[in-house]
Design a protein around this motif. Sequence first.
Motif, mmCIF file in Angstrom:
data_model
loop_
_atom_site.group_PDB
_atom_site.id
_atom_site.type_symbol
_atom_site.label_atom_id
_atom_site.label_comp_id
_atom_site.label_asym_id
_atom_site.label_seq_id
_atom_site.Cartn_x
_atom_site.Cartn_y
_atom_site.Cartn_z
ATOM 1 N N CYS A 65 33.617 38.860 36.882
ATOM 2 C CA CYS A 65 33.921 39.730 35.741
ATOM 3 C C CYS A 65 32.894 39.480 34.647
ATOM 4 O O CYS A 65 32.503 40.410 33.933
ATOM 5 N N THR A 66 32.460 38.240 34.531
ATOM 6 C CA THR A 66 31.427 37.910 33.552
ATOM 7 C C THR A 66 30.187 38.776 33.787
ATOM 8 O O THR A 66 29.632 39.359 32.848
ATOM 9 N N ALA A 67 29.748 38.883 35.035
ATOM 10 C CA ALA A 67 28.580 39.698 35.371
ATOM 11 C C ALA A 67 28.836 41.170 35.050
ATOM 12 O O ALA A 67 27.957 41.875 34.536
ATOM 13 N N GLU A 161 36.941 47.952 28.621
ATOM 14 C CA GLU A 161 38.186 47.237 28.906
ATOM 15 C C GLU A 161 37.889 46.001 29.738
ATOM 16 O O GLU A 161 37.432 46.125 30.879
ATOM 17 N N ASP A 162 38.157 44.836 29.179
ATOM 18 C CA ASP A 162 38.129 43.625 29.998
ATOM 19 C C ASP A 162 39.477 43.573 30.708
ATOM 20 O O ASP A 162 40.480 43.120 30.163
ATOM 21 N N ALA A 163 39.480 44.118 31.933
ATOM 22 C CA ALA A 163 40.704 44.173 32.736
ATOM 23 C C ALA A 163 40.666 43.086 33.808
ATOM 24 O O ALA A 163 41.179 43.263 34.912
ATOM 25 N N ALA A 164 40.040 41.952 33.463
ATOM 26 C CA ALA A 164 39.928 40.825 34.403
ATOM 27 C C ALA A 164 41.276 40.481 35.020
ATOM 28 O O ALA A 164 41.366 40.139 36.197
ATOM 29 N N GLN A 165 42.332 40.587 34.211
ATOM 30 C CA GLN A 165 43.671 40.192 34.676
ATOM 31 C C GLN A 165 44.512 41.396 35.075
ATOM 32 O O GLN A 165 45.690 41.251 35.357
ATOM 33 N N GLY A 166 43.900 42.595 35.095
ATOM 34 C CA GLY A 166 44.714 43.811 35.104
ATOM 35 C C GLY A 166 44.806 44.609 36.391
ATOM 36 O O GLY A 166 45.315 45.726 36.363
ATOM 37 N N LEU A 185 36.745 43.998 36.186
ATOM 38 C CA LEU A 185 37.784 43.271 36.918
ATOM 39 C C LEU A 185 37.250 41.916 37.345
ATOM 40 O O LEU A 185 36.041 41.753 37.526
ATOM 41 N N SER A 186 38.156 40.960 37.509
ATOM 42 C CA SER A 186 37.765 39.650 38.037
ATOM 43 C C SER A 186 38.460 39.388 39.362
ATOM 44 O O SER A 186 39.646 39.684 39.519
ATOM 45 N N PHE A 187 37.706 38.818 40.300
ATOM 46 C CA PHE A 187 38.279 38.337 41.557
ATOM 47 C C PHE A 187 38.085 36.824 41.669
ATOM 48 O O PHE A 187 37.854 36.286 42.746
ATOM 49 N N THR A 190 41.636 32.327 40.450
ATOM 50 C CA THR A 190 42.902 32.286 39.707
ATOM 51 C C THR A 190 43.511 33.663 39.482
ATOM 52 O O THR A 190 44.618 33.758 38.971
ATOM 53 N N LYS A 191 42.814 34.734 39.867
ATOM 54 C CA LYS A 191 43.335 36.075 39.634
ATOM 55 C C LYS A 191 44.190 36.533 40.820
ATOM 56 O O LYS A 191 44.216 35.888 41.864
ATOM 57 N N ASN A 192 44.856 37.671 40.675
ATOM 58 C CA ASN A 192 45.809 38.099 41.710
ATOM 59 C C ASN A 192 45.143 38.299 43.067
ATOM 60 O O ASN A 192 45.668 37.888 44.096
HETATM 61 C C1 LIG Z 1 39.067 35.493 34.240
HETATM 62 C C2 LIG Z 1 38.615 36.245 33.038
HETATM 63 C C3 LIG Z 1 37.270 36.539 32.804
HETATM 64 C C4 LIG Z 1 36.153 35.980 33.645
HETATM 65 O O1 LIG Z 1 36.214 36.348 34.963
HETATM 66 P P1 LIG Z 1 35.132 35.745 35.988
HETATM 67 O O2 LIG Z 1 35.318 36.603 37.184
HETATM 68 O O3 LIG Z 1 35.495 34.311 36.200
HETATM 69 O O4 LIG Z 1 33.803 35.902 35.367
HETATM 70 C C5 LIG Z 1 36.936 37.327 31.723
HETATM 71 N N1 LIG Z 1 37.864 37.794 30.891
HETATM 72 C C6 LIG Z 1 39.176 37.511 31.050
HETATM 73 C C7 LIG Z 1 40.178 38.072 30.090
HETATM 74 C C8 LIG Z 1 39.592 36.709 32.122
HETATM 75 O O5 LIG Z 1 40.884 36.427 32.280
#
Ligand SMILES: *Cc1c(COP(=O)(O)O)cnc(C)c1O
Length: 384
Positions: A65-67, A161-166, A185-187, A190-192
């Motif tokens: 998600c950082t990328a 939208e930072d939907a990393a958790q969404g 989105l983040s995979f 720790t994510k779903n």
């Molecule tokens: C987990 C998370 C990130 C980072 O995700 P990565 O895939 O580890 O880079 C960014 N923003 C939020 C809100 C997160 O929960």
Amino acid sequence: MSRRPPERAPAVPFNRPYVTGREFDYIREAIDAHHLSGDGAFTRRCHEWLERQAGCRRALLTHSCTAALEMAAILTGIGPGDEVILPSFTFVSTANAFVLRGGVPVFVDIHEATLNIDETLIEAALTPRTRAIAVVHYAGVACEMDAILELGRRRGLPVVEDAAQGLLATYKGRPLGSLGQLGTLSFHETKNVMSGEGGALLINDEALVERAEIVREKGTDRSRFFRGQVDRYTWVDVGSSYLPSEVVAAFLWAQLERAEEITAMRRRIWSAYHEQLADLEGQGRLRRPRVPGDRTANGHLYHVILPDAGARARALRLLAERGINAIFHYVPLHSSPAGRRYGRCSGRLARTEDLAERLVRLPLWAGMSDDDVAQVVAAVRLAV
Ligand SMILES: *Cc1c(COP(=O)(O)O)cnc(C)c1O
């Protein structure tokens, strides 16, 4: 002389990555297909799934998600001195991605109920240097997107939208990450749904699709070349290598095709906590999370808010003594060394500071048993 107690794993760890069992099969398939760099058959399947699920113009897998956030900072044209509105109560990457382009995070306070950015405070934070609004859907519970998108339209500002958790959470029936110009989105493990490390950029604004492909492919038009739209590929823009290998995409595909089930498993645990902690909320010993009626969450995380910082410190200690690996987050970015150096606050962030020191996250992962939940709840009863 006292001996150190033996190191032991917690009775209930905070997270345990869930695997579906198909991961190895798909990785083997990728190896047998002799295509291990990015954008092979598994990446295409993941893209199609995400595009169907989110209804976005284009989905692109990234390393994290950082990328994806870094790509969003490039695509929104953030340059030195440009300001980006965001909450201080978030993971560092939401801010760092813009700071890498020379941008200045302008931190805005959050709502007490959802811990999401307080949209009523955004307008006062805007200046002639504001270039974008980045919102975070904490715990997979959506921000007040109608108001935020309306403000973005009115002021000509893109919304990221930072939907990393969404993943698979919704706002008025629409998937998170599909509402702003760009969603991420983040995979992460720790994510779903996860691939160890991993992420995706969702592009909802058609005008950004072509440049997103270029930025992700080292600033080249290689994606157009592979589609036969140009007869050679070359360096056309800034960019980097943001695409994961097929090994990662194959792993991720094994998870995406089970995403609904994984989410249902997590929602079950979330609901069990919610029911079993109701009486403690009634007694004023903790506050449970809120999900407004026009949103659905995805069981990403379960947090409680304790009466004060002292109660939190005591609860974490007592939970740890019983082998319950509960944690807290976030250290508000505006109070961190880098946040102070690179960003600034819009007004006082009183709710951010207050809530961040009272929050506890309970263990939650797909596959947690009723017994695990009961152990955590019993420990919470003694700890708060
Ligand atoms: C987990 C998370 C990130 C980072 O995700 P990565 O895939 O580890 O880079 C960014 N923003 C939020 C809100 C997160 O929960």
